[in-house]
Design an enzyme around this catalytic site. Sequence first.
Site, mmCIF file in Angstrom:
data_model
loop_
_atom_site.group_PDB
_atom_site.id
_atom_site.type_symbol
_atom_site.label_atom_id
_atom_site.label_comp_id
_atom_site.label_asym_id
_atom_site.label_seq_id
_atom_site.Cartn_x
_atom_site.Cartn_y
_atom_site.Cartn_z
ATOM 1 N N HIS A 98 0.882 -1.175 0.000
ATOM 2 C CA HIS A 98 0.000 0.000 0.000
ATOM 3 C C HIS A 98 0.917 1.222 0.000
ATOM 4 C CE1 HIS A 98 -2.181 -3.011 2.498
ATOM 5 N NE2 HIS A 98 -3.291 -2.501 2.014
ATOM 6 N N ASP A 111 2.573 1.983 3.337
ATOM 7 C CA ASP A 111 3.551 0.993 3.847
ATOM 8 C C ASP A 111 4.964 1.423 3.482
ATOM 9 O OD1 ASP A 111 1.278 -0.571 4.314
ATOM 10 O OD2 ASP A 111 1.532 -1.661 2.417
ATOM 11 N N GLU A 143 -10.929 -7.073 -3.922
ATOM 12 C CA GLU A 143 -10.698 -8.068 -2.864
ATOM 13 C C GLU A 143 -11.897 -8.075 -1.921
ATOM 14 O OE1 GLU A 143 -6.817 -7.853 -0.955
ATOM 15 O OE2 GLU A 143 -7.666 -8.718 0.862
ATOM 16 N N GLU A 201 -8.955 -13.704 -0.757
ATOM 17 C CA GLU A 201 -8.197 -13.960 0.466
ATOM 18 C C GLU A 201 -8.869 -15.079 1.254
ATOM 19 O OE1 GLU A 201 -6.580 -10.673 2.588
ATOM 20 O OE2 GLU A 201 -6.931 -11.604 4.538
ATOM 21 N N HIS A 207 -10.766 -14.014 4.382
ATOM 22 C CA HIS A 207 -12.004 -13.285 4.083
ATOM 23 C C HIS A 207 -13.107 -14.264 3.683
ATOM 24 C CE1 HIS A 207 -9.614 -9.364 2.991
ATOM 25 N NE2 HIS A 207 -9.292 -9.866 4.165
ATOM 26 N N ASP A 262 -4.788 -13.790 -1.930
ATOM 27 C CA ASP A 262 -4.102 -13.406 -0.698
ATOM 28 C C ASP A 262 -4.045 -14.656 0.161
ATOM 29 O OD1 ASP A 262 -3.510 -10.861 -1.378
ATOM 30 O OD2 ASP A 262 -4.726 -9.884 0.152
ATOM 31 N N ASP A 316 -10.108 -11.247 11.111
ATOM 32 C CA ASP A 316 -9.107 -11.531 10.085
ATOM 33 C C ASP A 316 -7.750 -11.703 10.770
ATOM 34 O OD1 ASP A 316 -8.327 -11.774 7.450
ATOM 35 O OD2 ASP A 316 -8.295 -9.625 7.029
ATOM 36 N N ASP A 339 -5.185 -13.325 9.742
ATOM 37 C CA ASP A 339 -4.069 -13.256 8.777
ATOM 38 C C ASP A 339 -2.887 -14.143 9.157
ATOM 39 O OD1 ASP A 339 -5.353 -11.451 7.119
ATOM 40 O OD2 ASP A 339 -4.396 -9.676 7.969
ATOM 41 N N ASP A 390 -0.633 -12.405 2.417
ATOM 42 C CA ASP A 390 -1.234 -11.343 3.236
ATOM 43 C C ASP A 390 -1.371 -11.932 4.643
ATOM 44 O OD1 ASP A 390 -2.505 -9.236 4.315
ATOM 45 O OD2 ASP A 390 -4.175 -9.180 2.915
#
Length: 441
Positions: free
Chosen positions: A99, A102, A230, A266, A269, A294, A305, A307, A337
């Site tokens: 992003h 980031d 996404e 993802e 998700h 992802d 989430d 991750d 991700d």
Amino acid sequence: MAYFENIGKINYEGARSTNPYAFKFYNPEEKIGGKTMEEMLRFGVAYWHTFTEDLSDPFGVGTAIRPWDKFKGMDLAKARVEAAFEFFEKLGVPYFCFHDIDIAPEGDTLRESNQNLDTIVAMIKDYMKDSKTKLLWNTANNFTNPRFVHGAASSSSADVFAYAAAKVKKQLEIGKELGGENYVFWGGREGYETLLNTDMKLEMDNLGRFFHMAVDYAKEIGFDAQFLIEPKPKEPTSHQYDFDVASGYAFLQHYDLQDHFKFNIEANHATLAGHTFEHELHYARVNNMLGSVDANQGHPLLGWDTDEFPADLYSTTLAMYEILKNGGLGKGGLNFDAKVRRGSFEPEDLFHAHIAGMDSFAVGLKIAQKLLDDNVLEGIVDNRYSSYQQGIGKDIVEGKTDFHKLEDHAYGLTTIAQPSGRLEQIRATINQYLLTAYAGE
Ligand code: XLS
Ligand code: NI
Ligand code: NI
């Protein structure tokens, strides 16, 4: 300067290796179904989770020990680029994703933020010249800053809509500059909390308008990346406009955007939406909308989430099955991700996590290819639907029948023979494939 001094290049050493800094299953050059693992899996490192994330949670500050954290501001941003390319090199990953915020800190104004981005993007571009790691996708973070409190493209404020557009415009330019292969939209704040203060129709129409303007601008500057949506059902908003692939696909078709977008799916998700990972991949695939992945996994007991790095071989196998059936990911890839757990705070853990994820998908790829080669699941499905290959079934799928003819057919039936679905046997077969694929290695 080296940030991961004690760690060398990660090589493939085979299933019996006891070296924690080696791949046990991911052998980039090994060919599976005609393509090398590297070409097929197209792994990507998520910049935010790996170089920016401090492992804080709602109850505690960050725990991560990162050798670049001694720097501040733009120096920190530059140190992260150095660390990132060292990491990509040592891990041998072909892609990375980021992003805007980031890679470079936001300034006091949009202009200042963009200047910061220009400095870091020039540095990244320089590093990319000597690196085989390419940009899988970039995106604008239109959710962290307080200005996005009421949404970005679906904000109640037209000024925020404009600000979000300016950020995406800049990222499209950066994507082009760095040769990005895709561009992702994850609508973190594109949803709503309560209908009591929300004009849902206007918000969705605006989101549609925003995407059209993004498509137009990419065309204007000659950026030919694949656009990806996404989907995520909830978190941070309680009602996200792109809940899952099915609702996202309906949205894209309604706003006539389906030819310009595919999905970035993802795993975590999918499970938050009450689906399996493979359901989302399959839904996208059969509609020719599977773009990228992802690659992570959620915690089975937690409803957010989390991750986590993927390590569930059953899930990676069924995911790779869908990807193989799709003929691969095209321009897409498997972007981790995923973040290390809060307790895994050492820099080394970043390597262990990626090795685990890459090995898990390599196993998934091998088993899925074997299942396909042996026609295991295909055979079962073909057999199950064989009644549509002749007689009345053939007439149904060829559109040669109607309710009159179907009623006649039904009147003539004395018994209806249907075979068992054999789910338990199928699961046992998959276990057998999982356990015997490496026998002898
Ligand atoms: C958050 C999303 C995010 C996107 C990129 O849940 O997964 O990380 O992948 O904005
Ligand atoms: Ni994601
Ligand atoms: Ni996510």
